[in-house]
Design a protein around this motif. Structure first.
Motif, PDB file in Angstrom:
ATOM      1  N   GLU A   7       0.809  -1.217   0.000  1.00 36.74           N
ATOM      2  CA  GLU A   7       0.000   0.000   0.000  1.00 36.74           C
ATOM      3  C   GLU A   7       0.844   1.270   0.000  1.00 36.74           C
ATOM      4  O   GLU A   7       0.416   2.316  -0.524  1.00 36.74           O
ATOM      5  N   ALA A   8       2.071   1.204   0.535  1.00 33.53           N
ATOM      6  CA  ALA A   8       2.941   2.383   0.541  1.00 33.53           C
ATOM      7  C   ALA A   8       3.333   2.808  -0.871  1.00 33.53           C
ATOM      8  O   ALA A   8       3.719   3.963  -1.096  1.00 33.53           O
ATOM      9  N   LEU A   9       3.231   1.892  -1.829  1.00 33.31           N
ATOM     10  CA  LEU A   9       3.571   2.192  -3.224  1.00 33.31           C
ATOM     11  C   LEU A   9       2.426   2.855  -3.978  1.00 33.31           C
ATOM     12  O   LEU A   9       2.602   3.256  -5.129  1.00 33.31           O
ATOM     13  N   ALA A  10       1.266   2.964  -3.346  1.00 32.64           N
ATOM     14  CA  ALA A  10       0.071   3.529  -3.994  1.00 32.64           C
ATOM     15  C   ALA A  10      -0.117   2.942  -5.387  1.00 32.64           C
ATOM     16  O   ALA A  10      -0.123   3.667  -6.387  1.00 32.64           O
ATOM     17  N   PRO A  11      -0.256   1.624  -5.506  1.00 35.60           N
ATOM     18  CA  PRO A  11      -0.343   1.005  -6.831  1.00 35.60           C
ATOM     19  C   PRO A  11      -1.460   1.586  -7.689  1.00 35.60           C
ATOM     20  O   PRO A  11      -2.533   1.935  -7.196  1.00 35.60           O
ATOM     21  N   PHE A  12      -1.168   1.664  -8.978  1.00 33.31           N
ATOM     22  CA  PHE A  12      -2.186   2.102  -9.944  1.00 33.31           C
ATOM     23  C   PHE A  12      -3.325   1.107  -9.992  1.00 33.31           C
ATOM     24  O   PHE A  12      -4.480   1.466 -10.214  1.00 33.31           O
ATOM     25  N   GLY A  13      -2.998  -0.167  -9.776  1.00 34.17           N
ATOM     26  CA  GLY A  13      -4.010  -1.211  -9.786  1.00 34.17           C
ATOM     27  C   GLY A  13      -3.398  -2.533  -9.404  1.00 34.17           C
ATOM     28  O   GLY A  13      -2.170  -2.697  -9.364  1.00 34.17           O
ATOM     29  N   TYR A  14      -4.256  -3.492  -9.097  1.00 37.12           N
ATOM     30  CA  TYR A  14      -3.856  -4.841  -8.734  1.00 37.12           C
ATOM     31  C   TYR A  14      -4.442  -5.817  -9.745  1.00 37.12           C
ATOM     32  O   TYR A  14      -5.646  -5.761 -10.037  1.00 37.12           O
ATOM     33  N   VAL A  15      -3.606  -6.707 -10.259  1.00 37.14           N
ATOM     34  CA  VAL A  15      -4.051  -7.693 -11.247  1.00 37.14           C
ATOM     35  C   VAL A  15      -4.467  -8.964 -10.510  1.00 37.14           C
ATOM     36  O   VAL A  15      -3.648  -9.604  -9.841  1.00 37.14           O
TER      37      VAL A  15
END
Length: 276
Positions: A99-107
């Motif tokens: 979550e610290a990476l603020a992902p654009f999305g999760y596959v």
């Protein structure tokens, strides 16, 4: 993360090395990196705290976004309740870890019991288990459902589309899987591109996928790119386009093939594509 409407990316397995060396190598070459994660009794590449800190620093240095690919060996549709619950636990763990990476999305793979057009011998039980797993997962994380992107796999996506829509998930449109299975790509583009947040592109030939784009069908590739650009122009929604290949030769061949198309579209469409 603000940026171009189409962020060009690839996987964290271009060089035969761990995630961090790959991100260092790719940082100035792409806009997004798909962090391909795995965890098993034999091996795991889940990043520790120091690796997350390093990934965050590289993200800031190169203005990267990350997409996170959940491990493949989880089965949220399993009829074995322990396997199903463990799968949900793994999904939650990955979200909390990254979550610290603020992902654009999760596959997310809504994994079948078996490969092919028929995902399970008991379709209803499989769908019910998937539905329960998605519900339990979303309750346990703060991540907006729209960042969870169910991927098109070997079975017709219509079999899970109700689950995706009911829970407000997005789609990872892997057009290569559509080509590989011989499904109607025009219909897939029309129905799934509007719901997509992430797209996967790779070459498909002679029954094999995840090849360099130079090995794929150039007309099919151009048709897909044109449809993607048209969709982005229509809805102005940012997307990641991942060249989902796993080697330096495949990456450079794919990037070279895309370079001309992207340059032309960037000029014509006023900055839809990223700078890499």
């Amino acid at each position: 993360m603000k940026g171009p409407l189409i962020r060009l990316g690839t996987t964290s397995y271009i060089k035969p090395a761990d995630i961090l060396p790959n991100v260092r190598y790719l940082g100035d070459k792409v806009d997004d990196i798909e962090l391909v994660l795995f965890e098993s009794e034999e091996a795991s590449n889940l990043p520790d705290r120091s690796t997350i800190e390093a990934l965050t620093a590289l993200q800031a240095e190169h203005q990267l976004s990350y997409t996170v690919h959940f491990p493949l060996d989880i089965y949220p549709g399993s009829r074995d309740e322990q396997v199903r619950r463990t799968s949900v636990d793994t999904l939650v763990k990955i979200v909390e870890l990254t979550e610290a990476l603020a992902p654009f999305g999760y596959v997310l793979h809504l994994s079948p019991d078996r490969y092919g057009e028929s995902p399970s011998e008991d379709l209803g039980a499989w769908q019910d288990a998937l539905d329960r797993s998605v519900s339990e997962f979303l309750v346990r994380v703060d991540t907006p459902p729209s960042l969870i992107c169910a991927e098109t796999l070997s079975y017709p996506f219509s079999l899970v589309e109700g689950i995706v829509e009911r829970h407000g998930l997005s789609v990872t449109l892997d057009i290569g899987h559509i080509w590989l299975m011989g499904y109607d790509s025009e219909a897939a583009l029309a129905s799934l591109l509007p719901k997509s947040r992430i797209c996967h592109l790779h070459g498909v030939a002679d029954g094999a996928d995840h090849l360099g784009l130079d090995k794929g069908d150039p007309i099919a590739i151009e048709t897909f790119l044109a449809a993607l650009v048209a969709q982005v122009k229509t809805d102005q929604k940012e997307r990641v386009l991942t060249m989902e290949v796993f080697g330096e030769a495949e990456f450079h061949a794919s990037k070279a093939l895309l370079a001309k198309s992207c340059a032309m579209m960037r000029a014509e469409e006023g900055g839809i594509y990223g700078n890499h």
